[in-house]
Design an enzyme around this catalytic site. Structure first.
Site: not given
Length: 343
Positions: A199, A260, A284, A289, A309
């Site tokens: 990060d 995402r 997921d 989508e 999702h």
């Protein structure tokens, strides 16, 4: 105050607002339906406050609803609201950061366990009638031995086909260390995992200790046994993970994404799974989508776990965002500083 609620909401917790004004419930809040622009405009005219979840709150909606004074979105990122148009009208937008962080973190760990232990694959095999006997088996104990229960042993048996790896003692690489990433790390630490964090917006002082370490993206991909994405989509993260990154992964490593789909080059991931360059993936979220019926994830690849999702889909998340929105709407009405204003 006149309040329009088109959000996914806990009706009992919402009752606290009834003493502050007239409340109209429509759209998702009433019939599980996302509203379109014209429907929203018709319902929102004459209303002071909007509480929404999924409806497109466009510039047209904002400009045509002249009495609108506050927009409340029950999501962790109000992507369905034209923030610029709201600012032009000096309309505050409040949202609910962290409302589903816990359940998403739990789902991430569940996804890791599902793919590394091949739980969905084993379940499907039994439901499809495989590895079963035609009648009840009576386990016989040979003289001098104790009861020994095994499903079956040998090539082609569940013990061989669905053997996996445990989490303890393995390295989890987290891409993004925000609210969800931190919660995933906490759970993974309890499992006995070592944590790598990538990060660039955090100092190593905030991360490094005896079981977790801030690392480069290169080291994370080369050394992690599980890699899980937890970052928002922006210009720095869109397409962040592609062919080069999958090439660096261990052949025994697993890729997890509950954030995402736009973060990942999906074709590169398909290639990595198809050629078994990595052990598997649990997803997921996807590039588009819902995914189409003939997608390789659906009809071809068997080293993947896919879900539609669902990571944030819990009743607890709805309770959380209702509490947060109700509290901030009351603060707005009382002319107090807002806790969750989107800036």
């Amino acid at each position: 105050m006149k309040i329009l609620v088109t959000a996914e909401i806990n009706q009992e917790l919402l009752k606290e607002l009834y003493e502050f004004g007239e409340i109209t419930i429509a759209g998702w809040g009433k019939e599980l339906r996302k509203l379109e622009e014209d429907d929203m405009i018709q319902l929102l005219k004459g209303k002071d406050i909007l509480i929404t979840s999924y409806d497109p709150i466009t510039k047209k909606v904002i400009d045509e609803c002249k009495d609108l004074k506050l927009i409340a979105c029950t999501r962790a990122n109000p992507v369905n609201i034209d923030i610029k148009a709201a600012k032009e009208r000096s309309i505050p937008v409040i949202y609910t950061p962290g409302r589903n962080s816990d359940c998403t973190a739990e789902f991430t760990i569940a996804s890791m366990l599902s793919i590394s232990r091949k739980i969905p694959m084993a379940y499907k095999s039994l439901k499809d009638g495989m590895h079963l006997e035609n009648k009840k088996v009576k386990n016989e104990i040979k003289e001098g031995l104790k009861e020994d229960v095994t499903w079956a042993l040998g090539a082609g048996t569940p013990y061989v086909l669905f053997k996996g790896i445990q989490l303890k003692g393995h390295i989890l690489g987290l891409i993004g260390y925000g609210s969800i990433g931190k919660k995933v790390a906490n759970i993974a630490r309890a499992f006995g995992m070592k944590i790598y964090v990538y990060d660039p917006l955090l100092s190593s002082v905030e991360i490094n200790d005896n079981v977790q370490e801030k690392v480069s993206l290169d080291k994370l991909f080369r050394e992690s046994d599980f890699i899980s994405c937890h970052c928002k989509v922006d210009e720095s993260t869109r397409g962040l993970i592609g062919k080069d990154e999958f090439e660096k992964m261990k052949k025994t490593a697993y890729f997890i994404n509950t954030s995402r789909g736009a973060i990942v080059d999906e074709e590169a991931l398909i290639e990595a799974l198809r050629e078994e360059k990595i052990a598997g993936a649990a997803l997921d979220v996807f590039a588009s989508e819902p995914i189409y019926k003939n997608h390789p994830f659906v009809i071809e690849l068997d080293n993947i776990v896919i879900t539609p999702h669902l990571a944030g889909a819990t009743y607890d998340a709805i309770d959380n965002h209702t509490i947060m929105i109700v509290e901030d709407v009351k603060r707005f009405i009382n002319d107090e500083k807002l806790l969750y204003e989107y800036r």
